[in-house]
Design a protein around this motif. Structure first.
Motif, PDB file in Angstrom:
ATOM      1  N   ALA A 115      97.741  45.186  44.469  1.00  0.00           N
ATOM      2  CA  ALA A 115      96.967  45.584  45.649  1.00  0.00           C
ATOM      3  C   ALA A 115      95.661  46.249  45.238  1.00  0.00           C
ATOM      4  CB  ALA A 115      97.791  46.541  46.516  1.00  0.00           C
ATOM      5  N   ALA A 116      95.709  47.069  44.179  1.00  0.00           N
ATOM      6  CA  ALA A 116      94.504  47.737  43.682  1.00  0.00           C
ATOM      7  C   ALA A 116      93.489  46.716  43.171  1.00  0.00           C
ATOM      8  CB  ALA A 116      94.858  48.726  42.580  1.00  0.00           C
ATOM      9  N   THR A 117      93.989  45.624  42.590  1.00  0.00           N
ATOM     10  CA  THR A 117      93.101  44.559  42.111  1.00  0.00           C
ATOM     11  C   THR A 117      92.360  43.918  43.282  1.00  0.00           C
ATOM     12  OG1 THR A 117      94.593  44.094  40.261  1.00  0.00           O
ATOM     13  CG2 THR A 117      92.999  42.380  40.836  1.00  0.00           C
ATOM     14  N   ILE A 118      93.085  43.632  44.358  1.00  0.00           N
ATOM     15  CA  ILE A 118      92.459  43.050  45.557  1.00  0.00           C
ATOM     16  C   ILE A 118      91.406  43.998  46.120  1.00  0.00           C
ATOM     17  CG2 ILE A 118      92.869  42.237  47.919  1.00  0.00           C
ATOM     18  CD1 ILE A 118      95.710  41.477  47.002  1.00  0.00           C
ATOM     19  N   TYR A 119      91.768  45.291  46.226  1.00  0.00           N
ATOM     20  CA  TYR A 119      90.823  46.288  46.728  1.00  0.00           C
ATOM     21  C   TYR A 119      89.602  46.386  45.809  1.00  0.00           C
ATOM     22  CZ  TYR A 119      88.907  50.980  47.534  1.00  0.00           C
ATOM     23  OH  TYR A 119      88.068  52.042  47.755  1.00  0.00           O
TER      24      TYR A 119
ATOM     25  N   THR B   6      84.427  53.343  53.079  1.00  0.00           N
ATOM     26  CA  THR B   6      85.357  52.396  52.482  1.00  0.00           C
ATOM     27  C   THR B   6      85.350  52.481  50.964  1.00  0.00           C
ATOM     28  OG1 THR B   6      85.061  50.861  54.330  1.00  0.00           O
ATOM     29  CG2 THR B   6      85.989  49.959  52.308  1.00  0.00           C
ATOM     30  N   GLU B   7      84.158  52.586  50.363  1.00  0.00           N
ATOM     31  CA  GLU B   7      84.057  52.591  48.902  1.00  0.00           C
ATOM     32  C   GLU B   7      84.209  53.996  48.325  1.00  0.00           C
ATOM     33  OE1 GLU B   7      80.853  51.604  45.364  1.00  0.00           O
ATOM     34  OE2 GLU B   7      80.716  50.471  47.225  1.00  0.00           O
ATOM     35  N   LEU B   8      83.212  54.850  48.503  1.00  0.00           N
ATOM     36  CA  LEU B   8      83.219  56.163  47.860  1.00  0.00           C
ATOM     37  C   LEU B   8      84.196  57.132  48.513  1.00  0.00           C
ATOM     38  CD1 LEU B   8      79.441  56.784  47.053  1.00  0.00           C
ATOM     39  CD2 LEU B   8      81.244  55.887  45.576  1.00  0.00           C
ATOM     40  N   GLY B   9      84.298  57.071  49.856  1.00  0.00           N
ATOM     41  CA  GLY B   9      85.213  57.982  50.540  1.00  0.00           C
ATOM     42  C   GLY B   9      86.649  57.755  50.105  1.00  0.00           C
ATOM     43  N   THR B  10      87.043  56.483  50.018  1.00  0.00           N
ATOM     44  CA  THR B  10      88.399  56.158  49.571  1.00  0.00           C
ATOM     45  C   THR B  10      88.586  56.501  48.099  1.00  0.00           C
ATOM     46  OG1 THR B  10      88.474  54.361  51.185  1.00  0.00           O
ATOM     47  CG2 THR B  10      90.116  54.317  49.434  1.00  0.00           C
ATOM     48  N   ASP B  11      87.568  56.232  47.280  1.00  0.00           N
ATOM     49  CA  ASP B  11      87.652  56.573  45.855  1.00  0.00           C
ATOM     50  C   ASP B  11      87.903  58.056  45.641  1.00  0.00           C
ATOM     51  OD1 ASP B  11      87.376  54.012  45.007  1.00  0.00           O
ATOM     52  OD2 ASP B  11      85.308  54.198  44.317  1.00  0.00           O
ATOM     53  N   SER B  12      87.301  58.893  46.492  1.00  0.00           N
ATOM     54  CA  SER B  12      87.431  60.341  46.312  1.00  0.00           C
ATOM     55  C   SER B  12      88.844  60.827  46.580  1.00  0.00           C
ATOM     56  CB  SER B  12      86.436  61.075  47.236  1.00  0.00           C
ATOM     57  OG  SER B  12      86.790  60.892  48.593  1.00  0.00           O
ATOM     58  N   TRP B  13      89.648  60.017  47.324  1.00  0.00           N
ATOM     59  CA  TRP B  13      91.019  60.405  47.673  1.00  0.00           C
ATOM     60  C   TRP B  13      92.080  59.558  46.986  1.00  0.00           C
ATOM     61  CZ3 TRP B  13      92.734  64.675  49.750  1.00  0.00           C
ATOM     62  CH2 TRP B  13      91.918  65.416  50.628  1.00  0.00           C
TER      63      TRP B  13
ATOM     64  N   VAL C 254      88.232  41.168  52.161  1.00  0.00           N
ATOM     65  CA  VAL C 254      89.095  41.364  50.987  1.00  0.00           C
ATOM     66  C   VAL C 254      89.461  42.835  50.824  1.00  0.00           C
ATOM     67  CG1 VAL C 254      89.223  41.182  48.470  1.00  0.00           C
ATOM     68  CG2 VAL C 254      88.204  39.329  49.795  1.00  0.00           C
ATOM     69  N   ALA C 255      88.473  43.729  51.025  1.00  0.00           N
ATOM     70  CA  ALA C 255      88.741  45.168  50.904  1.00  0.00           C
ATOM     71  C   ALA C 255      89.753  45.624  51.956  1.00  0.00           C
ATOM     72  CB  ALA C 255      87.450  45.964  51.042  1.00  0.00           C
ATOM     73  N   ALA C 256      89.652  45.096  53.180  1.00  0.00           N
ATOM     74  CA  ALA C 256      90.598  45.446  54.239  1.00  0.00           C
ATOM     75  C   ALA C 256      92.012  45.027  53.854  1.00  0.00           C
ATOM     76  CB  ALA C 256      90.187  44.780  55.554  1.00  0.00           C
ATOM     77  N   VAL C 257      92.143  43.805  53.316  1.00  0.00           N
ATOM     78  CA  VAL C 257      93.457  43.329  52.868  1.00  0.00           C
ATOM     79  C   VAL C 257      93.984  44.199  51.739  1.00  0.00           C
ATOM     80  CG1 VAL C 257      94.666  41.399  51.766  1.00  0.00           C
ATOM     81  CG2 VAL C 257      93.021  40.952  53.598  1.00  0.00           C
ATOM     82  N   GLY C 258      93.120  44.535  50.766  1.00  0.00           N
ATOM     83  CA  GLY C 258      93.528  45.354  49.633  1.00  0.00           C
ATOM     84  C   GLY C 258      94.008  46.732  50.048  1.00  0.00           C
ATOM     85  N   LEU C 259      93.275  47.371  50.963  1.00  0.00           N
ATOM     86  CA  LEU C 259      93.670  48.704  51.432  1.00  0.00           C
ATOM     87  C   LEU C 259      94.998  48.648  52.183  1.00  0.00           C
ATOM     88  CD1 LEU C 259      90.269  50.195  52.664  1.00  0.00           C
ATOM     89  CD2 LEU C 259      91.673  51.032  50.786  1.00  0.00           C
ATOM     90  N   PHE C 260      95.177  47.611  52.989  1.00  0.00           N
ATOM     91  CA  PHE C 260      96.437  47.487  53.729  1.00  0.00           C
ATOM     92  C   PHE C 260      97.613  47.314  52.768  1.00  0.00           C
ATOM     93  CE2 PHE C 260      99.739  45.019  55.900  1.00  0.00           C
ATOM     94  CZ  PHE C 260      99.977  45.852  56.991  1.00  0.00           C
ATOM     95  N   PHE C 261      97.435  46.460  51.761  1.00  0.00           N
ATOM     96  CA  PHE C 261      98.516  46.249  50.787  1.00  0.00           C
ATOM     97  C   PHE C 261      98.780  47.506  49.966  1.00  0.00           C
ATOM     98  CE2 PHE C 261      97.986  41.392  50.810  1.00  0.00           C
ATOM     99  CZ  PHE C 261      99.096  41.249  51.634  1.00  0.00           C
ATOM    100  N   LEU C 262      97.728  48.275  49.662  1.00  0.00           N
ATOM    101  CA  LEU C 262      97.924  49.540  48.948  1.00  0.00           C
ATOM    102  C   LEU C 262      98.816  50.482  49.754  1.00  0.00           C
ATOM    103  CD1 LEU C 262      94.504  50.536  47.306  1.00  0.00           C
ATOM    104  CD2 LEU C 262      96.704  50.311  46.158  1.00  0.00           C
ATOM    105  N   SER C 263      98.673  50.442  51.074  1.00  0.00           N
ATOM    106  CA  SER C 263      99.469  51.330  51.929  1.00  0.00           C
ATOM    107  C   SER C 263     100.921  50.884  52.020  1.00  0.00           C
ATOM    108  CB  SER C 263      98.861  51.390  53.336  1.00  0.00           C
ATOM    109  OG  SER C 263      99.089  50.183  54.040  1.00  0.00           O
ATOM    110  N   GLN C 264     101.210  49.614  51.650  1.00  0.00           N
ATOM    111  CA  GLN C 264     102.558  49.064  51.793  1.00  0.00           C
ATOM    112  C   GLN C 264     103.276  48.857  50.458  1.00  0.00           C
ATOM    113  OE1 GLN C 264     103.873  48.359  54.927  1.00  0.00           O
ATOM    114  NE2 GLN C 264     102.003  49.240  55.761  1.00  0.00           N
ATOM    115  N   SER C 265     102.511  48.858  49.361  1.00  0.00           N
ATOM    116  CA  SER C 265     103.067  48.425  48.083  1.00  0.00           C
ATOM    117  C   SER C 265     103.871  49.506  47.374  1.00  0.00           C
ATOM    118  CB  SER C 265     101.930  47.959  47.157  1.00  0.00           C
ATOM    119  OG  SER C 265     101.229  46.896  47.740  1.00  0.00           O
ATOM    120  N   ALA C 266     104.710  49.065  46.451  1.00  0.00           N
ATOM    121  CA  ALA C 266     105.474  49.958  45.590  1.00  0.00           C
ATOM    122  C   ALA C 266     105.589  49.295  44.224  1.00  0.00           C
ATOM    123  CB  ALA C 266     106.857  50.228  46.177  1.00  0.00           C
ATOM    124  N   GLY C 267     105.840  50.107  43.210  1.00  0.00           N
ATOM    125  CA  GLY C 267     106.025  49.581  41.862  1.00  0.00           C
ATOM    126  C   GLY C 267     104.789  48.883  41.334  1.00  0.00           C
TER     127      GLY C 267
END
Length: 506
Positions: free
Chosen positions: A348-352, A269-276, A329-342
Motif C-alpha cells: 500500500a505504501a508503494t502505491i501511495y 495529501t503529500e506533506l501533511g500526511t508525511d508529517s503524520w 493513485v494516491a487516493a487508492v494508496g491511502l485507502f489501502f494503507l488504512s486497511q492493510s496489515a503485515g
C-alpha cells in the motif's frame, strides 16, 4: 549562450541547485531525528519541542514568498550566497546550543535559508529550461526526497549511541558542496526580465485574489505564533490585499487563483500526511518488526527515482493528466494503507509513494508554463502556499481527525462491551479551527489499570489507521479539479505552455 539548450555549464548550475535543495532536506530530516534527544539533553517540554519543530517550517514558507518579491533585484547568486551563510550559521548555532532559545534561533535561521533556496532554484531552473519546465522541475525536486533518504540513512548508520551534534553536522556536507559549486556558476536572468515584462505586470498575474489567499494564510500563521487577535489578523489581511489590489488594479489570473486553491489539498495529501505517517503506522509496522520511519524513507526513495526519470512520462501524458492520474493513485494508496496489515502495508505504501511522487514539482511546472509573466513570484507563491498549508492545515486537520476517530472508537467499544472508558479517559469538549472535538486524556490514562491501558491502546492504534480513510477526500477533490481543468483546456484547443519572447534569444 541560450539558456534553454541545457549546455554543460547550465547542467552544472542545475546540479548546484539540486544539491542546495538536498541541503534543505538534510536539515529537515536530521532535526526530526535528534529532536527527542534535545528534549532529554536540554530538559525541554513537549510544547517547547513542538515550537522548535514548527519554527523549522513557517519561516521556510514565508521567506519563499517574501524573497520572490525581491530575488530578481538582489540577484540569484547573491541570494543563494545568503542561504549558504544561513545554513552554516544554523549548524554552528545548533551544535553549540545551550538550551531552548539557542535551538529555536538556530532552527529559525536554517528555515530562512531553506526558503531562500526554494525562492532561487525554482525560477533559475524554469528559466534555464524554458521549453521543458515540468520535466526539469521534477528532476530538481528529486533533491528533496533524495536528501530525506540520504540524510536519514547516514544518521541511522551512525547509530543511536553517536552524539546528536555529529548528526546535525552532516548538513554541512551538501552545504559546502553547493557553496563551492556556485562560486564559478553564471546564473541566468529570469525569463520575465529577459522578455521585458515589468515588475508591476508580474504582480498583476497574482492580483488581489491571489494576494488574498497567500496573505490570509501567512498572516494567520504569524498570528498563531505571535498571539494576534482574530480582528487584528483580519485587519492586516484586508489592508495588504486592498493596497495590493489598488496598486496592481488586477483581480489576478483566474486560472492561477484556481491552481493556488488546488495547492492546499495537494500539500495536505503529500506533506501533511508525511508529517503524520510515522505516528500513524507505528502500531502496524511494529507488528512486522520494522520501525515506522521506514515507511517515509521507502516512499521518499520511490519519489526520488520517479522524479529523476519524469521526462519520458511527461512526454506521453500532459502535466494535468499526470496530476489527475497521481491523485487517483494516491487516493487508492491511502485507502489501502488504512486497511492493510503485515507485508501488505509496504504494498500500500508503494502505491501511495507512486501517487504522490509528481504532485509538487508538476504543479510548479504548470504554474511556470502557464504564467511565465509571473516570474519568480507566481512560481514561489505556489510553493510557499503549499508549505504553509501543509503545516497550518495539513498537520492540524490530520491531528483533529485522529482525536475524533479515537474518541469514536472508544465510545463504540463502550457500547459493545458495556464499559465506561469514555467517561474516565476522554476529555471534555474542546474547540479548534476545524470544529469541536473530544480527545484522549493522556494524564488520566497514565493512571489507568494495565488491562484498561491495553484495551485503549488497541482501540487507539486501529483508530489512527482508520484516520487515513478521511484523508482520501483530498486527492479525490484534486482528481475532480484536474479533470475539470483538462476539459477546460480541451475546449480551448488543448494544454500548451506559454512562451515569452526574450530580448536576447540567440
Amino acid at each position: 549562450m541560450n539558456n534553454q539548450t541545457a549546455s554543460a555549464p547550465d547542467r552544472l548550475l542545475f546540479l548546484t541547485c539540486f544539491v542546495a535543495l538536498v541541503t534543505t532536506a538534510f536539515g529537515f530530516i536530521l532535526r526530526a531525528i535528534v529532536l527527542p534527544q534535545w528534549g532529554v539533553d536540554f530538559n525541554l517540554t513537549q510544547t517547547q519541542l513542538g515550537e522548535i519543530s514548527g519554527v523549522g517550517l513557517w519561516p521556510f514558507a514565508i521567506s519563499i514568498v517574501l524573497f520572490s518579491l525581491v530575488v530578481d533585484k538582489i540577484g540569484y547568486k547573491t541570494s543563494l550566497g545568503f542561504a549558504f551563510v544561513c545554513h552554516v550559521a544554523s549548524v554552528i548555532l545548533t551544535v553549540t546550543a545551550t538550551g531552548y532559545s539557542s535551538l529555536y534561533l538556530a532552527t529559525f535561521i536554517g528555515a530562512i535559508g531553506n526558503g531562500v533556496v526554494e525562492a532561487v532554484v525554482n525560477p533559475v531552473v524554469a528559466t534555464m529550461f524554458a521549453k521543458e519546465k515540468t520535466k526539469w522541475l521534477n528532476m530538481l525536486h528529486a533533491g528533496w526526497p533524495g536528501g530525506l533518504v540520504l540524510g536519514g540513512v547516514f544518521a541511522l548508520i551512525m547509530g543511536a549511541e553517536m552524539a546528536w551534534e555529529y548528526k546535525i553536522a552532516l548538513t554541512l556536507i551538501p552545504t559546502v558542496i553547493y557553496g563551492v559549486m556556485m562560486l564559478r556558476r553564471k546564473f541566468p536572468v529570469n525569463e520575465r526580465v529577459q522578455a521585458g515584462v515589468s515588475y508591476k505586470e508580474m504582480l498583476q498575474e497574482v492580483g488581489a485574489a491571489g494576494a488574498l489567499i497567500i496573505v490570509s494564510i501567512v498572516v494567520f500563521q504569524l498570528g498563531e505564533v505571535f498571539g494576534w487577535t482574530l480582528w487584528l489578523n483580519v485587519a492586516i489581511i484586508l489592508l495588504i490585499t486592498v493596497l495590493f489590489g489598488l496598486y496592481t488594479r488586477s483581480f489576478g489570473q483566474p486560472l492561477f487563483v484556481i491552481l493556488l486553491i488546488i495547492m492546499i489539498p495537494l500539500a495536505v495529501t503529500e506533506l501533511g500526511t508525511d508529517s503524520w505517517i510515522t505516528d500513524l503506522m507505528t502500531p502496524a509496522m511494529t507488528k512486522i518488526g520494522l520501525q515506522a520511519g521506514w515507511v517515509l524513507v521507502y516512499t521518499s526513495a520511490i519519489m526520488f527515482v520517479l522524479r529523476l526519470f519524469a521526462g519520458p512520462i511527461i512526454h506521453k501524458v500532459s502535466p494535468l493528466g499526470l496530476l489527475a492520474i497521481c491523485s487517483l493513485v494516491a487516493a487508492v494508496g491511502l485507502f489501502f494503507l488504512s486497511q492493510s496489515a503485515g507485508v501488505m502495508i509496504l504494498v500500500a505504501a508503494t502505491i501511495y509513494g507512486f501517487g504522490k511522487s509528481f504532485f509538487w514539482p508538476t504543479m510548479l511546472g504548470v504554474v511556470a508554463e502557464r504564467f511565465p509573466k509571473g516570474g519568480a513570484l507566481t512560481l514561489n507563491i505556489t510553493g510557499g502556499l503549499g508549505m504553509i498549508a501543509a503545516g497550518v492545515i495539513g498537520a492540524g486537520i490530520i491531528g483533529f481527525i485522529q482525536d475524533s476517530s479515537i474518541e469514536k472508537g472508544i465510545s463504540d467499544y463502550d457500547k459493545a462491551q458495556n464499559t465506561e472508558l469514555s467517561q474516565k479517559y476522554i476529555t471534555d469538549e474542546k474547540t479548534s479551527v476545524f470544529g469541536d472535538y473530544r480527545a484522549l486524556d493522556k494524564q488520566k490514562l497514565a493512571m489507568a489499570s494495565e488491562a484498561e491501558i491495553e484495551t485503549i491502546t488497541e482501540v487507539q492504534h486501529q483508530s489512527k489507521k482508520e484516520a487515513l480513510q478521511y484523508i482520501v477526500i483530498f486527492p479525490i477533490l484534486m482528481f475532480i479539479s484536474y479533470m475539470a481543468l483538462i476539459l477546460y483546456f480541451k475546449n480551448k484547443g488543448g494544454y500548451a505552455a506559454v512562451l515569452l519572447t526574450t530580448h536576447d534569444d540567440n
